[in-house]
Scaffold this motif. Sequence first.
Motif: not given
Length: 311
Positions: A282-307
């Motif tokens: 989901s983070i990758a799909l929202e990024s204009e880059k082929s490789v998003p500026d992803i971090t472990p914290q972003q993944v955790e926050e995205k999961l928390e928001a989804a839950k």
Amino acid sequence: MKKPYVVVVGGMNMDIFGMPNKKIIPRDSNIGQIGLAVGGVGQNIAQNLAHLHVPTYLITVYGDDMNGAVMKQECDKNNINLDYAMEEKGQRSSGYMYITDETGDMLVGINDMKICENITPEFLNSRLNFMNNAELVMIDANLSTEAIKWLGDNLQVPIFVDPVSVSKAERIKPILSKIDTLKPNKLEAELLTGIKIKDDSDVELAARKLIQLGVKNVFISLGSNGILAANEEDMVHVGTLTTNIVNANGAGDCSTATIAWCRYQGINDLKEICLNTQAAASIALESEKSVPDITPQQVEEKLEAAKALNY
């Protein structure tokens, strides 16, 4: 003592991409944006892993041309270690050109990856000891069938594989029984199993077939339908997180890297891995880059928001 690390063996390209502002008019000039970025499945996976704070070594080849110099510089900037890669004198670096539709989904791509033929068993043999001391080795199918088979025969650590495309997935058939973790999409799973996937039951059948062929863990990417994961003990299907798609080109590589990141952290539960994978996608799909500026914290926050939304 060296910190635990992951090795990625595969391709590194200079990507040229075009995204139109409106629906494509075939055989005409379309107004839009053109970009240049370092890519390649192996490099993209390595970059995602490095962004997720995994010490990552990319074993690849690149030319001594301008593109090679840029790619080397970008790897250094993104904390991708190239100590075991090779600069090939007098050769053209690998390149990949693609055009998306107005939603960011790819319409067509052209790859020029002849230099990857230099990743031979002889080239790999001199790096075998280093690979066999990694936590895992990720292989992308841009390698030759010969190189892939050699790796399957000689690696003693978990082997993770991304089939890359339907045309290249055939190359991994000889080592299916040696693969710890495989992440095909639906079309690649069809090619590897001979099973036509029309619905969820077909996906489950294909996953079971891959397990029967010796793959320990299978993650079949289903695009907008999420991901199905299976091993001998379990099978789970996790849907996508609702997201505003900007560019779909990098989601697959980001998902593959996230699966490896989970293993690096000691996460083995299939559902938990899939949830992390879908958050990262989901983070990758929202990024204009082929490789998003992803971090472990972003993944955790995205999961928390989804839950919070009962995902």
